[in-house]
Design a protein around this motif. Structure first.
Motif, short mmCIF file in Angstrom:
data_model
loop_
_atom_site.label_atom_id
_atom_site.label_comp_id
_atom_site.label_asym_id
_atom_site.label_seq_id
_atom_site.Cartn_x
_atom_site.Cartn_y
_atom_site.Cartn_z
N SER A 105 8.69 4.41 7.55
CA SER A 105 8.13 4.91 8.67
C SER A 105 9.15 5.55 9.65
O SER A 105 8.85 5.52 10.77
CB SER A 105 7.23 3.73 9.24
N ALA B 184 -2.40 -0.13 18.24
CA ALA B 184 -2.41 -0.19 16.95
C ALA B 184 -3.13 -1.46 16.33
O ALA B 184 -2.88 -2.40 17.08
CB ALA B 184 -0.94 -0.15 16.13
N HIS C 2 -2.93 -4.10 13.54
CA HIS C 2 -2.16 -4.79 12.86
C HIS C 2 -1.62 -6.23 13.08
O HIS C 2 -2.22 -6.40 14.17
CB HIS C 2 -0.72 -3.60 12.58
N SER D 149 1.64 1.96 18.80
CA SER D 149 1.94 3.37 18.22
C SER D 149 2.61 3.99 19.61
O SER D 149 2.61 3.68 20.78
CB SER D 149 0.86 4.06 17.87
N ASP E 269 2.27 0.90 12.07
CA ASP E 269 1.33 0.12 10.90
C ASP E 269 0.02 0.16 11.81
O ASP E 269 -0.18 -0.61 12.48
CB ASP E 269 1.97 -1.06 10.38
N THR E 270 -1.14 0.73 11.12
CA THR E 270 -2.38 0.54 11.81
C THR E 270 -3.46 0.74 10.45
O THR E 270 -3.42 1.37 9.54
CB THR E 270 -2.61 1.59 12.71
N GLY E 271 -4.49 0.11 11.05
CA GLY E 271 -5.70 0.24 10.21
C GLY E 271 -6.50 1.21 10.86
O GLY E 271 -6.14 1.78 12.00
N PRO F 206 0.36 6.22 8.37
CA PRO F 206 0.38 5.44 7.28
C PRO F 206 -0.55 5.64 6.24
O PRO F 206 -1.56 5.65 6.56
CB PRO F 206 0.50 3.91 7.95
N THR G 239 -1.72 -1.13 5.68
CA THR G 239 -2.04 -0.50 6.58
C THR G 239 -3.31 0.40 6.05
O THR G 239 -3.76 0.04 5.03
CB THR G 239 -1.20 0.76 6.68
N HIS H 18 5.03 5.35 5.25
CA HIS H 18 4.65 4.16 4.84
C HIS H 18 3.84 4.02 3.47
O HIS H 18 3.07 3.67 3.23
CB HIS H 18 3.76 3.24 6.01
#
Length: 233
Positions: free
Chosen positions: A9, A107, A109, A127, A143-145, A166, A172, A194
């Protein structure tokens, strides 16, 4: 404006006048990054969260270059206690630096100093939206869903030109969720990150590209190799 992927990243954002922003400086332990920290000379370092594969070599690089480190309040306090010049901000806040702005957004995470002897609290993950004013806006998702702010905040309010998303799964979004994020954000260009750093996050960038094409034909997917640079027109 140049954007260089350093693997995982980590990115360098280099303005035409030389201003250099380094995001998530995971360099020395990054098997996909072929350079050393001594080859980096950032003016600003931005850290999305404290996990070791994002916090990375922030302290060493900041000491070498006297770069200003921008992150959440907790990470900033951690750095200041170690003699690093750091500024803590939080979600929704925007700071102006040298004719550009940096805004911290949410984000989904976790965040901790997982490189310490005991895992310690490090605030919440975030973010960044980099607005180079009359040039370009770049969104680094950290890093995120997948979550609705990517549509209603990032996409509808801030409208970035480039989104760095990502796709690695496990920690992620996976390629499918990231392609939905690309639809929601609707940037001109999306760049996957990522992924493929370690076997546990191995993904096919071309598969992601096809998913994005299906979800949002107006969005171009740019697949970079480590140290490859994209230069905006």
């Amino acid at each position: 404006m140049k954007l260089k992927w350093l693997g995982h990243s980590a990115f360098e954002l280099i303005r035409n006048d030389g201003l250099n922003i380094l995001v998530d400086p995971f360099i020395q332990g990054n098997p996909s990054c072929p350079i050393s920290i001594n080859e980096l000379n950032p003016d600003i370092i931005c850290i999305t969260h404290a996990h070791g594969d994002h916090f990375g070599d922030a302290i060493e690089i900041a000491r070498n270059t006297n770069a200003l480190v921008i992150s959440n309040y907790e990470i900033s306090q951690y750095l200041q206690k170690r003699g690093i010049r750091s500024l803590g901000i939080n979600y929704g806040s925007e700071i102006s630096i040298d004719h550009m702005s940096i805004r911290m957004l949410d984000a989904r995470h976790t965040s901790s100093y997982d490189f310490e002897g005991d895992i310690k609290y490090a605030g919440n993950p975030g973010s960044f939206l980099f607005d180079f004013k009359n040039d370009i806006k770049i969104f680094h998702a950290g890093d995120t869903g997948l979550f609705s702010d990517l549509k209603f905040v990032v996409g509808e309010i801030y409208k970035p030109d480039i989104a760095l998303l990502p796709i690695g799964n496990l920690f992620t979004m996976d390629p499918k969720e990231a392609s939905i994020a690309a639809k929601w954000i609707n940037p001109k260009i999306v760049i996957p990150m990522h992924y493929n750093t370690f076997p546990s996050i191995k993904q096919d960038g071309n598969y992601f590209m096809q998913l994005v094409k299906n979800e949002n034909p107006n969005c171009k997917t740019l697949i970079l190799k480590p140290l490859e640079t994209y230069e905006t027109k």
